[in-house]
Motif scaffolding. Structure first.
Motif, PDB file in Angstrom:
ATOM      1  N   THR A 284       0.809  -1.217   0.000  1.00  0.00           N
ATOM      2  CA  THR A 284       0.000   0.000   0.000  1.00  0.00           C
ATOM      3  C   THR A 284       0.845   1.272   0.000  1.00  0.00           C
ATOM      4  O   THR A 284       0.301   2.370  -0.045  1.00  0.00           O
TER       5      THR A 284
ATOM      6  N   HIS B  34       2.497   1.974  -2.455  1.00  0.00           N
ATOM      7  CA  HIS B  34       2.505   2.304  -3.873  1.00  0.00           C
ATOM      8  C   HIS B  34       1.085   2.407  -4.411  1.00  0.00           C
ATOM      9  O   HIS B  34       0.154   1.825  -3.856  1.00  0.00           O
ATOM     10  N   LEU B  35       0.967   3.139  -5.483  1.00  0.00           N
ATOM     11  CA  LEU B  35      -0.331   3.200  -6.148  1.00  0.00           C
ATOM     12  C   LEU B  35      -0.648   1.856  -6.813  1.00  0.00           C
ATOM     13  O   LEU B  35      -1.780   1.405  -6.815  1.00  0.00           O
ATOM     14  N   ARG B  36       0.379   1.246  -7.383  1.00  0.00           N
ATOM     15  CA  ARG B  36       0.158  -0.023  -8.088  1.00  0.00           C
ATOM     16  C   ARG B  36       0.385  -1.167  -7.119  1.00  0.00           C
ATOM     17  O   ARG B  36       1.387  -1.192  -6.391  1.00  0.00           O
ATOM     18  N   ARG B  37      -0.572  -2.078  -7.087  1.00  0.00           N
ATOM     19  CA  ARG B  37      -0.509  -3.164  -6.099  1.00  0.00           C
ATOM     20  C   ARG B  37      -0.789  -4.498  -6.757  1.00  0.00           C
ATOM     21  O   ARG B  37      -1.558  -4.574  -7.720  1.00  0.00           O
TER      22      ARG B  37
ATOM     23  N   PHE C 223      -2.611  -7.913  -7.317  1.00  0.00           N
ATOM     24  CA  PHE C 223      -4.038  -8.208  -7.208  1.00  0.00           C
ATOM     25  C   PHE C 223      -4.359  -9.050  -5.975  1.00  0.00           C
ATOM     26  O   PHE C 223      -5.509  -9.121  -5.565  1.00  0.00           O
TER      27      PHE C 223
ATOM     28  N   TYR D  33      -2.432  -8.918  -2.955  1.00  0.00           N
ATOM     29  CA  TYR D  33      -1.489  -8.543  -1.893  1.00  0.00           C
ATOM     30  C   TYR D  33      -2.035  -8.867  -0.508  1.00  0.00           C
ATOM     31  O   TYR D  33      -1.277  -9.182   0.407  1.00  0.00           O
ATOM     32  N   ARG D  34      -3.353  -8.800  -0.356  1.00  0.00           N
ATOM     33  CA  ARG D  34      -3.920  -9.107   0.970  1.00  0.00           C
ATOM     34  C   ARG D  34      -3.716 -10.574   1.315  1.00  0.00           C
ATOM     35  O   ARG D  34      -3.411 -10.915   2.458  1.00  0.00           O
TER      36      ARG D  34
ATOM     37  N   PRO E 244      -2.109  -3.259 -22.168  1.00  0.00           N
ATOM     38  CA  PRO E 244      -1.501  -3.142 -20.833  1.00  0.00           C
ATOM     39  C   PRO E 244      -1.589  -4.453 -20.066  1.00  0.00           C
ATOM     40  O   PRO E 244      -2.471  -4.640 -19.221  1.00  0.00           O
TER      41      PRO E 244
ATOM     42  N   ASP F 231       0.102  -5.617 -17.717  1.00  0.00           N
ATOM     43  CA  ASP F 231       0.305  -5.614 -16.269  1.00  0.00           C
ATOM     44  C   ASP F 231      -0.984  -5.341 -15.517  1.00  0.00           C
ATOM     45  O   ASP F 231      -1.028  -5.443 -14.302  1.00  0.00           O
ATOM     46  N   ASP F 232      -2.031  -4.989 -16.241  1.00  0.00           N
ATOM     47  CA  ASP F 232      -3.330  -4.844 -15.588  1.00  0.00           C
ATOM     48  C   ASP F 232      -4.335  -5.897 -16.041  1.00  0.00           C
ATOM     49  O   ASP F 232      -5.172  -6.339 -15.266  1.00  0.00           O
ATOM     50  N   THR F 233      -4.271  -6.311 -17.289  1.00  0.00           N
ATOM     51  CA  THR F 233      -5.259  -7.298 -17.734  1.00  0.00           C
ATOM     52  C   THR F 233      -4.941  -8.691 -17.200  1.00  0.00           C
ATOM     53  O   THR F 233      -5.811  -9.519 -17.035  1.00  0.00           O
TER      54      THR F 233
ATOM     55  N   SER G 190      -6.744 -10.853 -14.631  1.00  0.00           N
ATOM     56  CA  SER G 190      -6.365 -10.357 -13.305  1.00  0.00           C
ATOM     57  C   SER G 190      -7.531 -10.371 -12.318  1.00  0.00           C
ATOM     58  O   SER G 190      -7.313 -10.483 -11.115  1.00  0.00           O
TER      59      SER G 190
ATOM     60  N   MET H  59     -10.746  -5.063 -22.517  1.00  0.00           N
ATOM     61  CA  MET H  59     -10.050  -4.378 -21.425  1.00  0.00           C
ATOM     62  C   MET H  59     -10.795  -4.510 -20.107  1.00  0.00           C
ATOM     63  O   MET H  59     -10.448  -3.845 -19.122  1.00  0.00           O
TER      64      MET H  59
ATOM     65  N   GLY I  53     -11.019  -6.608 -17.615  1.00  0.00           N
ATOM     66  CA  GLY I  53     -10.250  -6.884 -16.405  1.00  0.00           C
ATOM     67  C   GLY I  53      -9.129  -5.890 -16.191  1.00  0.00           C
ATOM     68  O   GLY I  53      -8.702  -5.643 -15.070  1.00  0.00           O
ATOM     69  N   GLY I  54      -8.652  -5.296 -17.277  1.00  0.00           N
ATOM     70  CA  GLY I  54      -7.491  -4.410 -17.179  1.00  0.00           C
ATOM     71  C   GLY I  54      -7.821  -3.020 -16.639  1.00  0.00           C
ATOM     72  O   GLY I  54      -6.975  -2.351 -16.069  1.00  0.00           O
TER      73      GLY I  54
ATOM     74  N   ILE J  41      -3.056   9.104 -11.182  1.00  0.00           N
ATOM     75  CA  ILE J  41      -3.275   7.791 -11.811  1.00  0.00           C
ATOM     76  C   ILE J  41      -3.890   8.043 -13.186  1.00  0.00           C
ATOM     77  O   ILE J  41      -4.878   8.790 -13.292  1.00  0.00           O
TER      78      ILE J  41
ATOM     79  N   PRO K  80      -6.315   1.889 -14.624  1.00  0.00           N
ATOM     80  CA  PRO K  80      -5.684   0.564 -14.535  1.00  0.00           C
ATOM     81  C   PRO K  80      -6.089  -0.136 -13.248  1.00  0.00           C
ATOM     82  O   PRO K  80      -6.074   0.455 -12.160  1.00  0.00           O
ATOM     83  N   SER K  81      -6.464  -1.391 -13.360  1.00  0.00           N
ATOM     84  CA  SER K  81      -7.020  -2.094 -12.201  1.00  0.00           C
ATOM     85  C   SER K  81      -5.995  -2.210 -11.081  1.00  0.00           C
ATOM     86  O   SER K  81      -6.365  -2.189  -9.907  1.00  0.00           O
ATOM     87  N   SER K  82      -4.701  -2.306 -11.417  1.00  0.00           N
ATOM     88  CA  SER K  82      -3.700  -2.447 -10.354  1.00  0.00           C
ATOM     89  C   SER K  82      -3.593  -1.194  -9.512  1.00  0.00           C
ATOM     90  O   SER K  82      -3.056  -1.220  -8.411  1.00  0.00           O
ATOM     91  N   MET K  83      -4.128  -0.085 -10.002  1.00  0.00           N
ATOM     92  CA  MET K  83      -4.031   1.196  -9.272  1.00  0.00           C
ATOM     93  C   MET K  83      -5.398   1.644  -8.747  1.00  0.00           C
ATOM     94  O   MET K  83      -5.488   2.697  -8.092  1.00  0.00           O
TER      95      MET K  83
ATOM     96  N   ALA L 123      -6.174   2.285  -4.957  1.00  0.00           N
ATOM     97  CA  ALA L 123      -5.609   3.568  -4.510  1.00  0.00           C
ATOM     98  C   ALA L 123      -6.472   4.732  -4.992  1.00  0.00           C
ATOM     99  O   ALA L 123      -6.669   5.715  -4.264  1.00  0.00           O
TER     100      ALA L 123
END
Lengths: 224, 960
Positions: free
Chosen positions: A5, A7-10, A12, A14-15, A127, A129-131, A193, B724, B726-727, B769, B789-792, B795
């Motif tokens: 937490t 970071h903004l990017r985490r 999926f 982490y908990r 992207p 790293d998010d999908t 993800s 997109m 899930g992304g 973001i 972006p889902s990873s962010m 936040a």
């Protein structure tokens, strides 16, 4: 100690990792689980979350040509992968799609470099790293474990190193890439993800029979 | 009674086990099954039969019959003859009232005359209404076992396996086949359902001394264990064959799904009972069952025995009984003339009386019932006929070695032919599927040495070493016809199918009623439909049906044989029950905030935040209307449509027009199928000339994506379609203070009404973001959808909640959103539309382009409009005095006819009155028209048509 937490990017999951007692290591823009208190044995059966590491994808009729034109050694055959000299892994998913996974030490700049470029017409960035989530299953029991949740014969003598299967694993559409770490069998497992938590639990459930447990990045790097 | 070693090869006498049966404690050993341990303790009554509640006990001792079904704890219908005992096991009988020994329902048998075959097709229906009386009785008496719905789910799983050669059956033929195939350095899997390899040679007696069989087994087993490329699975049952040699194998709580290039079926034969009066009494069992008890479990199966047989096998049984200390009173040999068989000679030399050419007339139960006390034999005068010179022989054990049929289910599953041969007097395998062979006794090869040789041949061919595949059928060259083993009795109780309590008369009567084919008789009588699936009844049933129907036996087939071979549990079929769950990036924040989560397809979404749903939802609605709310809309689909033909592609797929849509603007999308029915909606956001981002509904996004890929595979437009969903996570901040909140976090794009008007879209950074901002208004307030972006996005959610705190921001859920959108008159696809609704019916004609030459469903919509509307979706209100509100799907009635139904209805918190949407007849659709709704308990309620939107009809609030 680094925390996801911060970071903004985490990741999926982490908990789930924190609940398992993970220690985290800071990367450029995220924290990755580096070790666990009751760490599994990566040479026997371990599962690591590599989702915080960089990755990117490109689609389109010109995608592979564009990648090749930017110092990326694209494999010649679909469903195979090439290990680059900088440790990044280039995966050819189709005639019109490539996936680039960073080296596990996150030292190479291939992913970042590609993402700053503006692709030509016919090449579209995705992207990844998010999908996608990105897990790594390692160890001698990895094929036995995968065969409990996957109908593709991933045993090493049938599934050579750097072979790719785009298939269903635990009923989730998944890209499985064999990428041995040193002399240890290892498979990257990459899928949607939003189902990362479900897949992590399903994989650990299948691993229990072989005393498989979560492992951190440190264990993977120690394999070579 | 327990025999000393070396009898009992499966039990460990150093490991005692205690368990209970019917509340009484029993002792056994590790390796015992429930049935063998009960037999060792001289308990032979194990169950009650299905229809007549007759006492039943061990018949096959191999799990091939249903006579030993018991309840084990919470699990019903467990086969006692195969279930290993373990410490503390609690076993009960099934299907009785009172006790197993003194079942009060056994009186049913007295009324057997009134319960002929198929009686239930005629009974219970007349006079009218009589079923109401019968139903309770039937429900209490029917069925086997007890289902406890509180039973904890067991751990079952599955595993895939692969082999070049799969050998099913670990008898000597199968063992030989596996060894031979392995010589070619291929991967071989050998599957055996017993705990040990060796098949029938573990218990039958093929030579006088009784030693040859085990020596062969030991030698082959040693070779198998030494082979590196053979995987041996014991306690593993192959329950079926499916296309391309896909074989499910049940072992413990696991189903192994084995795919093999070649399959060798070496599954042996199943011994068959003779048919005579009272042939079902406890103490009457197959010869092989007695041998299993003796050799595998060290149990003496009785004190004084009669063996019924023909051929040498039964004489082997007699010799084994003698070795076990059983007094063999007589051998009843159905063959007319004695065979020159060494085992027969040994029995004769032992001084045992052989009744040559005799058959079985009847078994007599001991006083009080429940076990055989004697058997009546008589000379055979013809097929099924006995002379009137009976001999009564006292016994407490009757062993039947009176026929066999091949265990050829897998052959039949693969569409191989298995049919009757007069020469063999049983079924034979006449043909097999490609990539399959049969070997050994299942193929009619009875001589052990020849069976081994056949196994070698099959293995060599399966592994590609030779092309010499085993041929089928294998018919005996020169053998006298085998004796008829069915002896009907005028008083009945001559059971053909033990599972279903079906007798000779039942099958005869079925044929007499006109069911003159085994498939028809099966369905009418339920013969072979019980737990044993005909394994010990199909052969005799076919003989009787063909005989009574006047049809030839030669080439006759039994009823269609389908998987599974043996019962499978639902647990085996479901395995771990993988159900991929999808969670949004903000899921944990919802849970932490006390959300009641609900399933939306594969997703979990927050329905509302709190416990008292009515007041919580009301407050969420009002907070959006008056302050600012935040909802997670990540589940809605998101698709990037990129490329030179992106606009053209959207023009074809959706009803509206996108070619001239301006960059920086969103436009509604409506998708129809080829019949013109609405299938999905959303918005298309144009971020550049060749870059659209299109949203879809939660439930429809996967189908929209597939539809797009499918059609572009044919159109080959120069466009890329990327899912997109899930992304990118997405959240909608809505309410009059939403701009105030967003301005605190988004400084690189102007959010003013002038520079970012309603239906505008922007790329911006929110809380540092990267995000796509869509100014759309599903809930009818000033609002922005933020896709990031889902990873962010967790936040981002946190940042918005923190920034909005001073303005009273609160999360709101799906239930509040449904109300808010209804107040604006916005439809929900698949709630306010059905599988036939076309745009004009739903008031969506404005979303149809008149100028495009093509879009999905265009021609169908035009055709529908030519025919005219048959219904129309309208807004309505109800008076406050309506009482209990009607619900969705309550009908609109006019003059007794249905003219429509409610699709959405709610008591509006904002407007403080009931509002809804409903389909009505076109002539009922004018504003102010009154129509009638049939609500709860049939009460008619008057509704008034009103224009939509109900709230803010001039759309001023969403365009702030």
């Amino acid at each position: 100690m680094a925390q996801p937490t911060d970071h903004l990017r985490r990741s999926f999951i982490y908990r789930q990792l924190s609940a398992a007692g993970a220690e985290f290591l800071d990367l450029a823009d995220a924290a990755i689980a580096s070790k666990f208190p009751n760490e599994g044995d990566a040479t026997k059966l371990g599962l690591a979350d590599l989702s915080p590491l960089p990755r990117t994808g490109f689609k389109g009729p010109q995608a592979l040509t564009w990648l090749a034109g930017h110092d990326v050694a694209v494999p010649q055959i679909n469903n195979t992968a090439n290990l680059q000299s900088d440790g990044s892994l280039v995966v050819r998913l189709a005639d019109t799609e490539g996936l680039v996974l960073s080296d596990l030490k996150s030292q190479s700049d291939t992913v970042a470099r590609l993402e700053t470029l503006t692709p030509t017409s016919g090449c579209y960035p995705v992207p990844r790293d998010d999908t996608y989530f990105w897990f790594l299953l390692s160890g001698v029991h990895a094929p036995d474990c995968l065969l409990k949740i996957c109908g593709v014969d991933v045993r090493p003598h049938k599934f050579p190193n750097h072979t790719v299967a785009q298939t269903s694993i635990a009923r989730l559409g998944t890209v499985a890439i064999r990428d041995d770490r040193g002399s240890t069998l290892a498979y990257h497992l990459i899928a949607d993800s939003t189902s990362a938590g479900y897949f992590w639990d399903a994989a650990l459930d299948a691993m229990a029979e072989f005393d498989g447990r979560p492992i951190g990045l440190n264990s993977i790097l120690a394999l070579g | 009674m327990r025999l000393a070693a070396p009898f009992g090869s499966l039990i460990d006498r150093n490991a005692p086990v205690s368990f209970t049966f019917e509340g009484r404690s029993y002792a056994g050993f590790v390796g015992d099954t429930v049935a063998s341990a009960l037999a060792a303790n001289n308990t032979w009554l194990i169950s009650r039969s299905f229809k007549y509640h007759r006492p039943r006990g061990i018949l096959t001792m191999s799990g091939d019959d249903g006579n030993t079904m018991v309840q084990v704890g919470q699990e019903p219908n467990v086969l006692a003859d195969t279930l290993p005992i373990r410490e503390g096991l609690t076993v009960m009988g099934q299907h009785y009232t009172g006790s197993l020994a003194a079942d009060r329902d056994r009186w049913v048998e007295m009324f057997s005359k009134f319960l002929p075959v198929g009686f239930y097709y005629r009974a219970f229906f007349k006079p009218k209404g009589v079923w109401n009386l019968w139903e309770k009785f039937v429900r209490s008496k029917a069925g086997l076992g007890r289902v406890d719905i509180s039973t904890h789910h067991g751990y079952y799983d599955k595993a895939y396996a692969f082999a070049d050669v799969a050998v099913i059956g670990g008898g000597v033929a199968g063992m030989a086949a596996a060894l031979e195939a392995a010589k070619a350095d291929v991967e071989v899997v050998l599957v055996e359902r017993q705990p040990i390899l060796g098949g029938s040679l573990n218990y039958t007696r093929i030579d006088v001394a009784g030693t040859k069989g085990m020596a062969l087994v030991q030698d082959l087993t040693d070779q198998l264990r030494a082979a590196k490329n053979i995987t041996i699975m014991t306690d593993a049952t192959c329950t079926g064959w499916f296309a391309d040699n896909f074989l499910p194998i049940i072992t413990g709580n696991r189903m192994v799904k084995l795919r093999a290039a070649e399959v060798i079926v070496a599954t042996g034969v199943i011994e068959q009972p003779a048919v005579f009066r009272n042939n079902d009494l406890p103490g009457i069992m197959l010869g092989s069952a007695a041998q299993r008890l003796i050799k595998l479990y060290g149990v003496r199966p009785g004190q004084r025995a009669v063996v019924a047989c023909y051929g040498g096998t039964g004489y082997g049984v007699a010799l084994d009984l003698l070795d076990a200390g059983v007094n063999v009173a007589a051998v009843v040999d159905f063959s007319k003339a004695p065979t020159d068989n060494p085992r027969r000679h040994a029995v004769k030399d032992a001084g045992i009386e052989i009744l040559q050419g005799y058959g079985l007339r009847e078994a007599i139960a001991r006083k009080g019932g429940g076990h055989i006390a004697s058997v009546i034999a008589a000379p055979i005068t013809g097929d099924g006929n006995l002379a009137d010179t009976p001999r009564t022989i006292e016994c407490d054990l009757l062993c039947m070695s009176t026929g066999w049929m091949p265990a050829a289910s897998l052959v039949a599953h693969a569409a191989g032919e298995v049919s009757y041969s007069e020469r063999s007097s049983t079924f034979v395998v006449r043909s097999v599927a490609d990539n399959m062979q049969v070997a050994g006794a299942v193929n009619g090869e009875w001589v052990v040495d020849s069976a081994i040789k056949e196994g070698h041949q099959a293995g060599a061919a399966a592994s590609g070493q030779t092309a010499n595949r085993v041929a089928s059928p294998r018919l005996p060259d020169d053998r006298p016809a085998q004796p008829w083993t069915i002896f009907p009795h005028e008083k009945g109780k001559d059971f053909v199918d033990f599972d279903e309590d079906l007798t000779v008369a039942d099958l005869r009567n079925a044929v007499a009623e006109g069911f003159d084919d085994i498939e028809l008789v099966k369905r009418f009588s339920t013969v072979v439909m019980g737990p044993s699936q005909g394994r010990v009844s199909a052969l005799n049933a076919l003989r009787l049906v063909q005989s009574h129907a006047g049809k030839a036996l030669e080439g006759a087939r039994g009823s269609t044989n389908r998987p599974p071979v043996t019962p499978e549990k639902f647990g085996h079929l479901s395995g771990r029950g993988f159900e991929p769950l999808r969670l949004t990036a903000m899921h944990d924040r919802h849970v932490e905030a006390g959300a009641e989560m609900m399933l939306a397809g594969a997703w979990l979404r927050p329905a509302y935040y709190g416990t008292d749903s009515e007041s919580v939802i009301h407050n969420e609605v009002m907070n959006v209307r008056e302050n600012v709310g935040l909802i997670d809309v990540s589940t809605l689909g998101g698709l990037d449509i990129r490329g030179p033909d992106a606009a053209e592609f959207l023009d074809r797929v959706y009803t509206f027009s996108y070619a001239r849509q301006k960059v920086g603007r969103a436009r509604y999308v409506l998708m129809c199928d080829q019949s013109g029915a609405i299938t999905d909606d959303g918005v298309a956001c144009r971020f550049s000339d060749e870059n659209f981002y299109v949203t879809a509904t939660t439930g429809g996004s996967d189908a929209v994506y597939r539809t797009m890929l499918f059609w572009n595979a044919q159109w080959r437009l120069n466009v890329d379609i990327t899912n997109m969903t899930g992304g990118l996570a997405a959240m909608n901040i809505a309410g009059p203070r939403s701009r105030d909140v967003l301005e605190k976090l988004c400084t690189d794009v102007s959010l003013s009404a002038a520079e970012f008007p309603y239906m505008g879209v922007r790329i911006a950074r929110v809380a540092n973001i990267p995000a796509r901002l869509l100014r759309v208004g599903f809930v009818g307030e000033l609002g922005y959808e933020i896709h990031a972006p889902s990873s962010m996005s967790e936040a981002l959610w946190d940042a918005l909640m923190a920034a909005g705190a001073e303005f009273g921001i609160k999360p709101f859920g799906v239930e509040a959103q449904r109300i808010l959108r209804l107040e604006k008159g916005h439809i929900i696809i698949s709630q306010d539309t059905d599988g036939l609704t076309h745009p004009h019916e739903a008031g969506m004609a404005w979303a149809i382009s008149r100028r495009k030459p093509f879009f999905f469903g265009r021609r169908a919509i035009e055709a529908q409009m030519k025919r005219g509307l048959t219904r129309k979706l309208v807004g309505f209100t109800l008076p406050e005095s309506s009482g209990l509100l009607p619900e969705e799907s309550h009908l609109v009635i006019r003059n007794g006819e249905i003219t429509g139904r409610i699709t959405s209805i709610v008591h509006s918190p904002t407007l403080n009155k009931p509002i809804g949407l409903a389909f009505v007849a076109p002539d009922q659709a004018e504003p102010e028209n009154i129509f009638s709704i049939k609500g709860h308990d049939g009460r008619m309620i008057e509704a008034r048509v009103v224009p939509t939107p109900f709230y803010d009809p001039e759309n001023k609030r969403q365009e702030l």
